[in-house]
Design an enzyme around this catalytic site. Structure first.
Site, PDB file in Angstrom:
ATOM      1  N   PHE A 128     -30.308 -24.257  -5.660  1.00 40.20           N
ATOM      2  CA  PHE A 128     -31.342 -23.417  -6.260  1.00 40.20           C
ATOM      3  C   PHE A 128     -32.631 -24.197  -6.571  1.00 40.20           C
ATOM      4  O   PHE A 128     -33.711 -23.624  -6.628  1.00 40.20           O
ATOM      5  CB  PHE A 128     -30.849 -22.868  -7.609  1.00 40.20           C
ATOM      6  CG  PHE A 128     -29.858 -21.736  -7.515  1.00 40.20           C
ATOM      7  CD1 PHE A 128     -30.187 -20.553  -6.861  1.00 40.20           C
ATOM      8  CD2 PHE A 128     -28.610 -21.823  -8.120  1.00 40.20           C
ATOM      9  CE1 PHE A 128     -29.292 -19.488  -6.817  1.00 40.20           C
ATOM     10  CE2 PHE A 128     -27.704 -20.767  -8.080  1.00 40.20           C
ATOM     11  CZ  PHE A 128     -28.052 -19.602  -7.419  1.00 40.20           C
ATOM     12  N   SER A 169     -27.584 -19.561   1.942  1.00 38.45           N
ATOM     13  CA  SER A 169     -28.409 -19.776   0.749  1.00 38.45           C
ATOM     14  C   SER A 169     -27.489 -19.640  -0.459  1.00 38.45           C
ATOM     15  O   SER A 169     -26.368 -19.163  -0.343  1.00 38.45           O
ATOM     16  CB  SER A 169     -29.502 -18.707   0.655  1.00 38.45           C
ATOM     17  OG  SER A 169     -28.951 -17.480   0.193  1.00 38.45           O
ATOM     18  N   ASP A 170     -27.945 -20.031  -1.631  1.00 43.00           N
ATOM     19  CA  ASP A 170     -27.197 -19.670  -2.830  1.00 43.00           C
ATOM     20  C   ASP A 170     -27.628 -18.248  -3.224  1.00 43.00           C
ATOM     21  O   ASP A 170     -28.548 -17.661  -2.641  1.00 43.00           O
ATOM     22  CB  ASP A 170     -27.406 -20.673  -3.964  1.00 43.00           C
ATOM     23  CG  ASP A 170     -26.245 -20.653  -4.957  1.00 43.00           C
ATOM     24  OD1 ASP A 170     -25.459 -19.675  -4.950  1.00 43.00           O
ATOM     25  OD2 ASP A 170     -26.101 -21.606  -5.732  1.00 43.00           O
ATOM     26  N   TYR A 171     -26.954 -17.722  -4.171  1.00 42.46           N
ATOM     27  CA  TYR A 171     -27.077 -16.336  -4.635  1.00 42.46           C
ATOM     28  C   TYR A 171     -28.528 -15.956  -4.945  1.00 42.46           C
ATOM     29  O   TYR A 171     -29.094 -16.447  -5.923  1.00 42.46           O
ATOM     30  CB  TYR A 171     -26.234 -16.232  -5.898  1.00 42.46           C
ATOM     31  CG  TYR A 171     -25.768 -14.876  -6.304  1.00 42.46           C
ATOM     32  CD1 TYR A 171     -24.428 -14.533  -6.199  1.00 42.46           C
ATOM     33  CD2 TYR A 171     -26.644 -13.953  -6.835  1.00 42.46           C
ATOM     34  CE1 TYR A 171     -23.978 -13.292  -6.608  1.00 42.46           C
ATOM     35  CE2 TYR A 171     -26.202 -12.714  -7.234  1.00 42.46           C
ATOM     36  CZ  TYR A 171     -24.874 -12.385  -7.120  1.00 42.46           C
ATOM     37  OH  TYR A 171     -24.433 -11.171  -7.527  1.00 42.46           O
ATOM     38  N   GLY A 217     -31.001 -17.034  -3.590  1.00 40.92           N
ATOM     39  CA  GLY A 217     -31.846 -18.236  -3.481  1.00 40.92           C
ATOM     40  C   GLY A 217     -33.084 -17.997  -2.636  1.00 40.92           C
ATOM     41  O   GLY A 217     -34.141 -18.591  -2.895  1.00 40.92           O
TER      42      GLY A 217
END
Ligand code: BGC
Length: 759
Positions: free
Chosen positions: A266, A297-299, A301
């Site tokens: 992030f 990607s992250d959540y 992101g």
């Protein structure tokens, strides 16, 4: 739902192409050279529209709600159109089956979905948090617990875990240190390899895709743990020198061990959010490390590139992310909503989309999903493979192997069953099962975890040891009456065992603390117990190193038990009773106070190093009100026996900078009266470099078992390349010069020292 003839033909053609060859023999490491897989992916890609390819790059969360409403409405339309590559957090087998059915039977091409889940330290059987397990320094054990997690999860329809988290943790305020392997790049790299091998199967990085394995994720790339002041999602400002020498090695190790996917972090690094960082996600990850899997990607992101101030809007964010090398967008829907337009406007080459979709499809082939989209859904296997006696036994041993004995005055511990004594069992975490699993244990039934009280009660049943219980305090509240009750129990007892610590919510994501002492209520309780004069064994449960300065002074024995998981109570009781001799060693320094953070053993010397035996000297790199040393250093941990290291010898005093090695030997003796396991640690200091070098660096370790009185010679092969680092020219190489070497019991143990040089 009825299919059109065209879609049926398409699906059939694809299935035919997809099913030649056995996917279960594909290798994560070598698949890129597998022409057959490439041809099969090509055959699918040719059938796909631009939007369908972008659909593969799209992941949605089922929000755990799949047992209620079948699925949340926001992604259902995408699923029905074949515009989803992956779904995560779908926790019901029936729900997963239904979603897979829609993807396979009701969409134009019938491409199966990849189901992800945060299987971090166990699935149903919850093992100690990763930080705890790393303290065992037992790589085979960590491989096995990851493997058991995979076996359990891979029957419930899960085929992808977002683990291992390999972020270096130097700041105990940051709640996510619980998910990693601590502060050291060398140990962190070995643990990363072990966990990747455990989740994905196979050994020595030759991971084979079996039906009981999960696709793993190296996360979070990169330097998420370098967040300023430990605040989650915060800016990481660090030189390329520190990034490459400290933070990147465990990710690189995961890549080289064949991890199938990476997750972007992030944070921003030096002004560039990782999700939009092409240098990191493409040049380094693919160019330098040769990674061939895909990056998620992250959540949200990708969406977050907007508030970061890096993208103007979500379309721009999606373009930047895909250009950087992000192949899949987790939950944010920026790809599916924007990238078709971006391609049409000429802002993103279609080739970029093809590459991303190809990488994702390759993983689906390797997982065997094209042959059998339901192969990971197997109720019978799930029944057979869930919380088995063998898994419970492994979990119990993992607990015992992760508990670090920090203090043991007058050998208060262990308390064997023959001891004629009454124990007062107190503290908020003594009879607690809810907190034991720690964070990131979503599928672990918290009610099934064994409280410490239960573990001790079973342990001392029919023995000379008698038990009385009084809670005394909850985690952050108490009353004079509750304290009085615990004090009264203590007065009637010979020894107090107090289980204290954090709530499990206080570590993990978005769980940052600026005060890392025990909460006031528990400090009051301990203060009152101390006044009874009874010896106190403190069992501390926490997801991070705490400031235990006051406890170090006042308590007689301290066990750091972290969050131990399903078998917590039993494993801790094994240690307290002496049925297991503690062998764990810290992988993160415990500070004396929060003001010391970040703190780590492999620090630099500075131009004004302070003499650690006399720190109060003016104009030195010190503190006015604290030592610079941690309360408990990296590598530290006591045992119920003692060890002596001697006879350190090097087979030569100098080696070449390339293709050479020195053999280091030392004798380790168990000088006490009981059998035990010892983590023998090899540290090195490079005295002068083109850039400054740490005062000590771990370069090897061995965990060995020794009977009482037994001696054994340990041998380390120190290769010239083990001493390589990124120097002034940012090239990784071994520089000539002089070195000091220690074979030690802890990072602050200088007892066995030798020198050598590199020509
Ligand atoms: C976390 C990741 C996790 C993801 C999915 C994010 O908030 O940072 O580590 O894998 O959620 O649950």
């Amino acid at each position: 739902m009825k299919k059109s003839i065209i879609s049926l033909m398409g699906t059939l053609a694809m299935m035919l192409l997809a099913s030649c060859g056995s996917p279960s023999t594909g290798s994560w490491v070598s698949y890129s050279g597998d022409r057959q897989v490439e041809r099969r992916v090509d055959s699918v890609l040719q059938l796909m529209t631009l939007e369908e390819k972008i659909g593969q790059m799209t992941q949605f969360s089922a929000n755990w709600s799949i047992t209620g409403p079948v699925m949340s409405d926001d992604f259902k339309p995408y699923l029905e159109k074949g515009l989803i590559g992956s779904i995560f957090n779908a926790t019901s087998v029936e729900g997963i089956r239904r979603m897979q059915q829609i993807a396979v039977d009701s969409t134009r091409l019938g491409i199966p979905i990849l189901f992800g889940q945060d299987v971090i330290h166990g699935y149903k059987t919850i093992f100690p948090i990763p930080l705890a397990e790393a303290c065992s320094w037992d790589l085979e054990m960590m491989r096995r617990t990851a493997e058991i997690a995979a076996i359990e999860a891979a029957s419930d329809g899960i085929n992808w875990t977002f683990a291992p988290m390999v972020d270096i943790g130097r700041d105990a305020r940051w709640g996510r240190v619980m998910e990693g392997a601590g502060e050291d790049p060398y140990l962190g790299s070995r643990v990363a390899e072990a966990r990747v091998a455990g989740f994905q199967g196979g050994v020595d990085g030759k991971a084979l895709v079996e039906v009981h394995t999960l696709l793993a994720t190296g996360k979070h790339l990169a330097a998420y743990g370098a967040a300023e002041a430990g605040r989650d999602y915060h800016t990481a400002e660090l030189s390329e020198h520190t990034l490459r020498n400290v933070y990147l090695p465990p990710y690189e190790a995961a890549a080289k061990a064949g991890v199938g996917t990476f997750m972007a972090s992030f944070n921003e690094i030096n002004g560039v959010p990782a999700t939009g960082d092409r240098w990191l996600m493409t040049d380094i990850l693919r160019g330098e490390w040769g990674f061939r899997g895909f990056v998620v990607s992250d959540y949200t992101g990708v969406n977050e590139l907007v508030p970061h101030g890096f993208a103007e809007d979500e379309q721009h964010a999606a373009e930047l992310a895909v250009h950087a090398g992000i192949d899949m967008d987790m939950t944010g829907a920026t790809f599916i909503k924007n990238l078709t337009q971006s391609v049409e406007e000429g802002k993103v080459p279609e080739q970029t989309i093809d590459n991303a979709a190809r990488r994702i499809l390759e993983m689906k082939f390797l997982l065997g999903l094209f042959d059998d989209p339901y192969r990971y859904l197997n109720e019978e296997r799930a029944r057979k493979n869930s919380m088995t006696p063998e898994f419970m036994e492994t979990a119990r041993k993992a607990v015992a192997a992760s508990v670090v004995l920090l203090k043991n005055e007058d050998n208060l511990l262990p308390i064997p069953k023959e001891t004629e004594a009454t124990l007062a069992l107190v503290g908020p975490l003594m009879n607690d099962s809810i907190n034991l699993n720690g964070e990131w244990a979503g599928l672990g039934d918290r009610n099934k975890s064994v409280p410490i009280l239960k573990g001790l009660t079973e342990k001392y049943k029919d023995s000379a040891v008698k038990l009385i219980y009084a809670e005394g305090s909850s985690i952050d509240e108490t009353t004079p009456a509750r304290i009085a009750e615990a004090v009264s129990a203590a007065r009637r007892a010979d020894i107090v065992v107090a289980a204290v610590g954090e709530s499990y919510h206080w570590s993990g994501e978005a769980a940052v603390r600026t005060d890392i002492r025990l909460p006031e209520a528990q400090r009051q309780l301990l203060g009152a117990l101390k006044e009874t004069g009874k010896p106190i064994v403190l069992v501390n449960l926490s997801g991070r190193p705490l400031d235990l300065s006051r406890e170090e002074e006042e308590m007689d024995a301290i066990l750091q038990a972290w969050f131990p998981g399903t078998q917590g109570g039993h494993g801790i009781a094994d240690v307290i009773a002496g049925d297991y001799n503690p062998s764990a060693r810290l992988v993160m320094s415990f500070p004396r106070n929060v003001g010391q953070l970040p703190i780590y053993y492999n620090r630099k010397n500075t131009g004004r190093p302070v003499d650690l035996n006399d720190e109060r000297v003016d104009y030195k790199s010190n503190y006015l009100d604290s030592s610079i040393t941690p309360l408990y250093p990296f590598g530290y941990g006591l045992s119920y026996t003692t060890y002596v290291i001697s006879d350190l010898a090097l087979d030569k005093s100098s080696m070449k900078a390339v293709d050479d090695r020195i053999t280091v030997t030392a004798t380790v003796q168990n000088s006490g009266e009981r059998e035990g396991e010892m983590v023998v640690q090899l540290y090195v200091r490079d005295l002068v470099g083109s850039v400054t070098r740490p005062v000590k660096e771990l370069k090897g370790f061995q965990k060995i078992a020794l009977k009482a009185g037994e001696s054994r010679q340990v041998t380390f092969e120190l290769r010239a390349e083990d001493l390589a680092f990124y120097g002034i020219d940012m090239k990784k190489k071994t520089e000539p010069g002089n070195f000091t070497l220690w074979v030690a019991q802890s990072s602050d143990d200088n007892g066995n020292e030798a020198t050598f040089s590199i020509e």
